[in-house]
Design a protein around this motif. Structure first.
Motif, short mmCIF file in Angstrom:
data_model
loop_
_atom_site.label_atom_id
_atom_site.label_comp_id
_atom_site.label_asym_id
_atom_site.label_seq_id
_atom_site.Cartn_x
_atom_site.Cartn_y
_atom_site.Cartn_z
N ARG A 124 0.80 -1.20 -0.01
CA ARG A 124 -0.11 0.00 -0.07
C ARG A 124 0.94 1.23 -0.05
O ARG A 124 0.32 2.34 0.09
N TYR A 158 -11.46 5.03 7.75
CA TYR A 158 -11.25 5.59 6.42
C TYR A 158 -11.79 4.87 5.36
O TYR A 158 -12.28 5.38 4.16
N LYS A 159 -11.74 3.60 5.57
CA LYS A 159 -12.31 2.62 4.66
C LYS A 159 -13.86 2.90 4.38
O LYS A 159 -14.49 3.02 3.20
N SER A 161 -15.36 5.95 4.91
CA SER A 161 -15.64 7.21 4.92
C SER A 161 -15.92 8.02 5.78
O SER A 161 -16.57 9.05 5.83
N ALA A 169 -8.74 11.90 2.07
CA ALA A 169 -9.02 11.28 0.90
C ALA A 169 -8.03 10.27 0.28
O ALA A 169 -8.19 9.07 -0.01
N VAL A 170 -6.71 10.29 0.55
CA VAL A 170 -5.48 9.74 0.24
C VAL A 170 -5.65 8.39 1.17
O VAL A 170 -5.70 7.06 0.56
N ALA A 172 -8.66 7.12 2.46
CA ALA A 172 -9.62 6.52 1.95
C ALA A 172 -9.34 5.55 0.73
O ALA A 172 -9.88 4.45 0.76
N ASP A 173 -8.81 6.01 -0.12
CA ASP A 173 -8.18 5.22 -1.35
C ASP A 173 -7.28 4.14 -0.91
O ASP A 173 -7.38 3.07 -1.49
N VAL A 174 -6.19 4.47 0.11
CA VAL A 174 -5.63 3.38 0.70
C VAL A 174 -6.41 2.19 1.27
O VAL A 174 -6.20 0.83 1.12
N TYR A 176 -9.70 1.82 1.47
CA TYR A 176 -10.74 0.95 0.76
C TYR A 176 -10.59 -0.26 0.35
O TYR A 176 -11.62 -1.26 0.74
#
Length: 193
Positions: A124, A158-159, A161, A169-170, A172-174, A176
């Motif tokens: 990641r 984070y996952k 949101s 936001a970074v 959340a992308d990592v 998810y």
């Protein structure tokens, strides 16, 4: 002339030192409120509450701003940060950044899980933001030796949101695509560095 300048400097410092001491006492008083949850010396002993000791100055400042603005929500934090001035936030960031960070437990009770977590961290690219030592930098959190269950909670937030604000936001992308098993392994690894 040199004696005159030295005398003026001494007078100026005498006027500054008591003010600085008063500022230090005021910030320690504000930080004492934090100790109720985040622990003495900024090292949390409470489940799902992060340690603040050794967190980068700017990271602490931004999180306090996000809480104060309401973009990051927490029922316990909102009433505390409402009354903080920008100067208080700067001072608290510097105060906690200067404290010695927590240390990992002396022995990893599950080295196989840590190995899986290390692989997840590489996959990641966690070190690209949090640094190779995971100590964080500037506005990026220190995640090394953080409370394990807090890291699990943060990654789940984070996952889903649930946790937003700033550069989140970074994250959340990592987070998810992480499976629950990867989250557990990554948190274990980071908590035992």
């Amino acid at each position: 002339m040199r004696k005159l300048l030295m005398g003026m400097l001494a007078v100026a410092l005498v006027g500054v030192l008591p003010a600085r001491a008063a500022d230090d006492a005021a910030i320690k008083e504000k930080a004492a409120v934090c100790a109720g949850c985040h622990g003495e010396s900024g090292i949390s002993q409470t489940e799902n509450i992060p340690s603040l000791a050794g967190q980068p100055d700017q990271y602490i400042q931004w999180q306090l701003v996000f809480f104060r603005a309401g973009s990051r929500k927490n029922e316990q934090m909102q009433p505390i940060v409402e009354g903080l001035s920008n100067e208080d936030i700067r001072s608290l960031g510097a105060y906690f950044a200067a404290l010695t960070p927590p240390k990992a437990p002396p022995q990893d009770d599950n080295p196989d899980l840590s190995k899986k977590g290390a692989q997840a961290a590489v996959g990641r690219r966690c070190a690209s933001c949090h640094t190779d030592s995971f100590a964080g930098t500037k506005a990026v959190a220190r995640i090394a030796d953080q409370r394990e269950e807090y890291l699990v909670k943060a990654l789940h937030d984070y996952k889903s949101s649930k946790r937003v604000g700033g550069g989140q936001a970074v994250m959340a992308d990592v987070a998810y695509p992480l499976s629950d098993e990867e989250i557990e392994a990554l948190a274990h690894y980071l908590a035992h560095l």
